[in-house]
Scaffold this active site. Structure first.
Site, PDB file in Angstrom:
ATOM      1  N   THR A 129      17.429  13.302 -10.546  1.00 13.15           N
ATOM      2  CA  THR A 129      18.568  14.040 -11.115  1.00 13.15           C
ATOM      3  C   THR A 129      18.055  14.867 -12.289  1.00 13.15           C
ATOM      4  OG1 THR A 129      20.036  12.245 -10.480  1.00 13.15           O
ATOM      5  CG2 THR A 129      20.881  13.812 -12.100  1.00 13.15           C
ATOM      6  N   ALA A 263      41.445   0.122 -14.302  1.00 18.74           N
ATOM      7  CA  ALA A 263      41.178   0.239 -15.738  1.00 18.74           C
ATOM      8  C   ALA A 263      40.339  -0.935 -16.222  1.00 18.74           C
ATOM      9  CB  ALA A 263      42.506   0.282 -16.506  1.00 18.74           C
ATOM     10  N   CYS A 271      22.798   5.872 -14.958  1.00 18.29           N
ATOM     11  CA  CYS A 271      23.087   7.210 -14.398  1.00 18.29           C
ATOM     12  C   CYS A 271      24.269   7.910 -15.060  1.00 18.29           C
ATOM     13  CB  CYS A 271      23.325   7.103 -12.896  1.00 18.29           C
ATOM     14  SG  CYS A 271      21.826   6.702 -11.986  1.00 18.29           S
TER      15      CYS A 271
END
Length: 447
Positions: A129, A263, A271
Site C-alpha cells: 500500500t 459501535a 493498516c
C-alpha cells in the site's frame, strides 16, 4: 512454459501471497532480508497467527515430507532475478515516525535491489500500500537500473487481505485490481490469476494512480463507516438511545448495509489508521488536502472511543480513581482471529487504565506473546476465568468467539463484582443479566 513467480518480503502479506501462488500451481521463490524469517518459513512455520496459513505453507514448502515442493525461500537477489518471470513486491510501508506520511524506504530498497539484477523480460508487480504517484516514480527507477531496460515492466496490484481471512482472500479475491501500461503486463497478470478469474473474481484493469488509490480509498471508506456508527453511539449516550437498534434499523437499507455498523472502541491494526493518515499526507502534497479533511475527524472520532471506554470503566467503579481497583481486560489484539496487536484499541485502553493506577489483567486467545512484548508492565492471565478472578470490572474489548461463548455464571463466581462493559457490542446482554451481571455497552445506556 509455465510462469515462475517470486515474492519479495515474506511478512504477513508476502508469506500468504507466496503460499497462495504455490497453491495455484506456480513454482514460487520467496525472498526476505531477515535470516530468522527465512529459516522459519523453510521449516513450514509462520511468524504470525493466520488461520490456515501454516497448513498451506507445509503443503508446498520444499523439503517437507509430502509437500509439492513448489515453494522455496532465499536471501539472494540474483537468484530471485534469475528464477522469476513475475516478481511481487510485498514489503511493509509503515507510518513515518512523528509524521502522517508513509515510509517508502522498504519498497524503494526492494525495487532497487531487484531491478539491478533483471536482465530478461520481467514484470515487477507492486502489492504494498503506497502513496499515489509511487508507481510512476518506481517504473522510471526500474528503467534506469535494470540491465534488461525496456523489457522490464512495472504493474500495480493492490492487496485487500483481511487479517483472519487472508488465505481465502488471496485464493478467492472479491476483486483483482491491476494498474498496467501494456497489454503484455495485463496478459501476464491474467495468467497469474487465471484460477480465481475462472471462479468468478472480477478483474479490474486500470492505470497506476487509480490502482494505488483503490486500496487507500477502500480503507478510508471502511474507517468512515466505523467512525460514523461510533459517532452515533456518542449521540445515543447523550440522548438515551440504543445504537445497536439504530444500526440494525439503518442497516436494512441496501444503500447502507449492515457490515461495519457495530459501535465500539474503534479500529486499529497495522493498516487502517496508518493508511488514512498517509492518504491525508499525500493529498496535501498533491494540493488536494481539502478533499480529505473529513478523514482527520474520522481519525479523531476513532481515537476518542478509547478514552470514552476508559471513562465508562471509571463510572462503573463509582466515578473515582482506578487506584487499587482490579480490572479484567478480555482481548489484546486489534481484531479476532489474529495475533496482531499493532495500534490495538484493546491494549490502548488497558494501558491507559494501568497508567491511572488500575491493576489490569489481560487475556487473549492468540495475542498474549505480542501483547507482553508491547506492554510488559500489564498483568497477564492464561485464561478468561483467571483474568476475571477478583476483578471489580470486566472489559470485553476484542470480539473473539471464545468470549461470546463464555459462561457468565462461572465468571460471576470468581469476579469480585459482576460488572461487565462490552466495548464491542458483541455479547448477549440478556444472558449476562440473567446471571446477575450489570451489563453496559457503548451507545446503549438503555439496553
Amino acid at each position: 512454459m509455465a510462469l515462475k513467480i517470486t515474492v519479495i518480503g515474506t511478512g504477513y502479506l508476502g508469506a500468504t501471497h507466496a503460499a497462495a501462488m504455490a497453491e495455484l500451481g506456480f513454482e514460487v521463490l520467496g525472498l526476505d532480508v531477515v535470516p530468522e524469517k527465512i529459516e522459519m518459513l523453510g521449516r513450514g512455520q509462520v511468524p504470525m497467527f493466520e488461520p490456515g496459513l501454516e497448513e498451506l505453507l507445509r503443503k508446498h514448502v520444499a523439503g517437507i515430507e509430502g509437500s509439492t515442493g513448489r515453494l522455496r525461500f532465499t536471501m539472494d537477489w540474483a537468484e530471485v532475478a534469475e528464477f522469476g518471470d513475475v516478481h511481487f513486491v510485498c514489503v511493509n510501508t509503515p507510518q513515518k515516525h512523528g509524521e502522517y506520511a508513509c515510509d517508502m524506504s522498504y519498497v524503494d530498497s526492494a525495487v532497487e535491489s531487484l531491478a539491478k539484477h533483471l536482465r530478461g523480460p520481467n514484470l515487477v508487480v507492486g502489492k504494498s500500500t503506497v502513496p499515489v504517484g509511487s508507481a510512476d516514480r518506481l517504473a522510471a527507477r526500474i528503467l534506469e537500473l535494470a540491465p534488461g531496460g525496456g523489457e522490464v515492466e512495472l504493474a500495480w496490484n493492490p492487496e485487500f487481505l483481511r487479517e483472519g481471512f487472508a488465505v481465502d482472500d488471496t485464493l478467492h479475491p472479491d476483486r483483482i485490481v491491476v494498474g498496467v501500461r501494456s497489454e503484455r503486463a495485463e496478459e501476464l497478470l491474467r495468467e497469474v490469476y487465471a484460477t480465481p478469474i475462472a471462479d468468478g473474481s472480477p478483474f479490474v484493469v486500470t492505470d497506476f494512480p487509480t490502482a494505488e488509490l483503490v486500496k487507500t480509498s477502500a480503507n478510508s471508506f471502511l474507517a468512515t463507516k466505523i467512525s460514523f456508527i461510533n459517532a452515533m453511539a456518542e449521540v445515543c449516550e447523550a440522548a438515551g438511545g440504543d445504537v445497536a437498534r439504530l444500526a440494525e434499523a439503518i442497516g436494512h437499507d441496501d444503500r447502507i448495509g449492515k457490515k461495519f455498523l457495530r459501535a465500539g472502541i474503534g479500529f486499529g491494526g497495522g493498516c487502517l489508521p496508518k493508511d488514512i493518515r498517509a492518504f491525508m499526507a499525500r493529498a496535501g502534497e498533491l494540493g488536494a488536502d481539502q478533499a480529505l479533511t473529513f478523514l482527520r475527524e474520522i481519525d479523531s472520532i476513532n481515537m476518542r472511543q478509547r478514552g470514552q471506554m476508559v471513562e465508562l470503566a471509571r463510572q462503573a467503579l463509582g466515578g473515582g480513581s482506578f487506584l487499587g481497583k482490579r480490572v479484567a481486560v478480555l482481548g489484546a489484539t486489534f481484531k479476532p482471529d489474529s495475533d496482531d496487536v499493532r495500534d490495538s484499541p484493546a491494549l490502548n485502553v488497558a494501558g491507559q487504565i494501568h497508567l491511572q493506577g488500575g491493576q489490569v489483567t489481560v487475556y487473549d486467545p492468540k495475542g498474549m506473546g505480542n501483547a507482553r512484548r508491547l506492554f510488559p508492565t500489564l498483568g497477564y492471565a492464561d485464561s478468561a476465568i483467571e483474568a476475571v478472578r477478583g476483578a471489580d470490572v470486566v472489559l470485553h474489548l476484542t470480539e473473539w468467539r471464545e468470549f461470546r461463548e463464555l459462561d457468565p455464571k462461572s465468571l460471576g463466581e470468581v469476579a469480585a463484582a459482576r460488572v461487565i462493559l462490552d466495548g464491542r457490542n458483541a455479547l448477549d446482554p440478556e444472558l449476562w443479566r440473567k446471571a446477575g451481571w450489570s451489563y453496559r455497552a457503548m451507545g446503549r445506556p438503555t439496553a
